[in-house]
Design a protein around this motif. Structure first.
Motif, PDB file in Angstrom:
ATOM      1  N   SER A  66      34.654  78.552  73.422  1.00  0.00           N
ATOM      2  CA  SER A  66      33.890  79.461  74.288  1.00  0.00           C
ATOM      3  C   SER A  66      32.474  79.598  73.732  1.00  0.00           C
ATOM      4  N   PHE A  67      31.453  79.434  74.602  1.00  0.00           N
ATOM      5  CA  PHE A  67      30.061  79.528  74.153  1.00  0.00           C
ATOM      6  C   PHE A  67      29.185  79.871  75.353  1.00  0.00           C
TER       7      PHE A  67
ATOM      8  N   ALA B   7      30.870  74.567  67.438  1.00  0.00           N
ATOM      9  CA  ALA B   7      31.018  75.726  68.322  1.00  0.00           C
ATOM     10  C   ALA B   7      30.149  76.880  67.842  1.00  0.00           C
TER      11      ALA B   7
ATOM     12  N   GLY C 149      29.136  80.077  69.767  1.00  0.00           N
ATOM     13  CA  GLY C 149      30.460  80.292  70.337  1.00  0.00           C
ATOM     14  C   GLY C 149      31.553  80.355  69.294  1.00  0.00           C
TER      15      GLY C 149
ATOM     16  N   ARG D 280      29.796  82.382  80.307  1.00  0.00           N
ATOM     17  CA  ARG D 280      30.270  81.604  79.161  1.00  0.00           C
ATOM     18  C   ARG D 280      31.019  80.382  79.671  1.00  0.00           C
TER      19      ARG D 280
END
Length: 432
Positions: free
Chosen positions: A408-409, A386, A391, A339
């Protein structure tokens, strides 16, 4: 019997033999003595031979006694063997009787077996008949099973199609719920946010006095400035609404992109605001990830704009940006997963972390529009971008100290293109 010495003793010589005139008698006597000596030697020889014969006879007697003993033992063994043979003969008689009985039983069993074989033949005929019927039944059953499998395959496909349709329906339902929420927000902004600058514009236009003399010029200029700022705010609000609404249109195209290069483009776009605020932008490690370039440029633009907006005059604005891969190596078109964690932090006015969820909603502000410019849509765009990348985005802040935004993805997509939405983020260029 061995003759003794007395038996062969010769008669004593006559007295006249001692006289010379008796020479003939002496010669005869000498001859008789020689013969006696010879006879004695023969006697001794016969005695020795007789002793040898006696010894041999004694030896033969011992041998005969030994043979007699062996014969007695052999006789005893023979008697024992005869008795054993008689016992075996008795057992054999019993065995023969038992064998005769068994033969009779076998003959009886053979007769029964003949009957059983005849019955078995009849049963085999019946089994063959049943087997033929069973083969026909199996053929019918196989055909029915093939039909059932075909129906099951069709049913499986239908179930998969139904499951897919249900997923699509749930997805569309969720999108519809979100669209309804957005529609309600649009309705609210149409009735409030869009009307507010318009109301101010109309109010200030009414206050402009075209017949005012030199004394009213300064007031008119001040009113015109307010009108221009309200019109600019309204225009920005319309642009942000257009950008947000376009997030659900088109197909996504993911490609491996260095986030550092996108950050450079965004810094160039915001060069004026950065210079005006005197902000310092520090960059940490930067990674490469599969992203939709226009969308992610807009995400970085909104996060940096937000950090530049909510500054405090007490200190020089400091913005830190970094992105790293967690759970995998550096990502690429064929690289491993993991990630991408993008972090943007600032030392601005901050906020209460209990309000973290609220700031990502459309038209939600923690501060009044008069205190800080903005439309209340920028962070909502960040969240939507996102989510479009599979994410999440989180925010944490401390009042008076600053805020941290973490996106975060997935770093890789297993393919550079995927179904979804595509956003044309250069909204100003597409508006008339």
């Amino acid at each position: 019997m061995i003759p003794t010495e007395n038996t062969h003793r010769l008669p004593a010589a006559a007295p006249e033999a001692a006289h010379p005139e008796n020479g003939a008698g002496a010669a005869a006597l000498a001859a008789a003595s020689a013969e006696i000596a010879f006879l004695r030697k023969e006697h001794d020889k016969r005695a020795a031979e007789l002793e040898l014969a006696r010894l041999e006879l004694s030896f033969q007697s011992k041998q005969m006694q030994k043979r007699a003993n062996e014969l007695r033992l052999a006789n005893r063994e023979l008697v024992l063997q005869n008795r054993t043979k008689e016992a075996r003969a008795a057992e054999l008689i019993i065995a023969n009787e038992e064998l005769a009985y068994e033969n009779e039983e076998k003959e009886r069993r053979a007769a029964e077996l003949v009957v059983a074989n005849e019955e078995l033949v009849l049963q085999n005929h019946e089994k063959e008949k049943r087997a033929a019927e069973l083969r026909i039944a199996n053929i019918d059953l196989a055909w029915e099973n093939s039909e059932k499998e075909a129906r099951a395959a069709e049913l499986h496909l239908a179930n998969e199609e139904l499951a897919f349709q249900n997923q699509e329906k749930e997805k569309r339902a969720a999108e519809l719920v979100q669209a309804v929420a957005e529609l309600e927000a649009f309705a609210y902004v149409s009735s409030h946010d869009l009307q507010e600058p318009l109301r101010k514009i109309l109010l200030w236009i009414d206050q402009v006095d075209p017949r005012a003399g030199e004394a009213g010029i300064e007031k008119n200029e001040r009113l015109m400035g307010r009108i221009a700022r309200a019109a600019g705010h309204m225009r920005q609000l319309i642009l942000d609404l257009y950008t947000y609404s376009r997030l659900n249109v088109g197909a996504l195209h993911f490609e491996p992109t260095g986030i550092e290069s996108l950050l450079g483009d965004v810094q160039s776009e915001l060069a004026g605001a950065i210079a005006a605020s005197g902000a310092v932008i520090e960059t940490g490690p930067m990674c490469t990830a599969d992203i939709v370039r226009p969308q992610f440029r807009q995400l970085l633009h909104r996060l940096l704009s937000n950090a530049l907006l909510f500054t405090t005059p007490e200190r020089t604005p400091l913005i830190r940006v970094s992105s790293v891969i967690e759970g995998g190596e550096a990502a690429g078109a064929d690289g491993p997963g993991g990630r991408c964690i993008l972090t943007v932090s600032d030392n601005g006015i901050g906020f209460d972390s209990s309000q973290a969820d609220r700031i990502f909603k459309v038209f939600q502000r923690l501060h009044s529009a008069d205190a800080y410019a903005g439309t209340g849509i920028g962070l909502a765009i960040v969240k939507k971008v996102a989510e479009a990348h599979g994410g999440t985005v989180q925010a944490a802040g401390t009042p008076g100290e600053g805020a941290v935004f973490t996106v975060s993805f997935p770093a890789t997509r297993g393919g550079l293109s995927a179904g979804g939405q595509q956003l044309s983020l250069n909204a100003e260029a597409r508006l008339p």
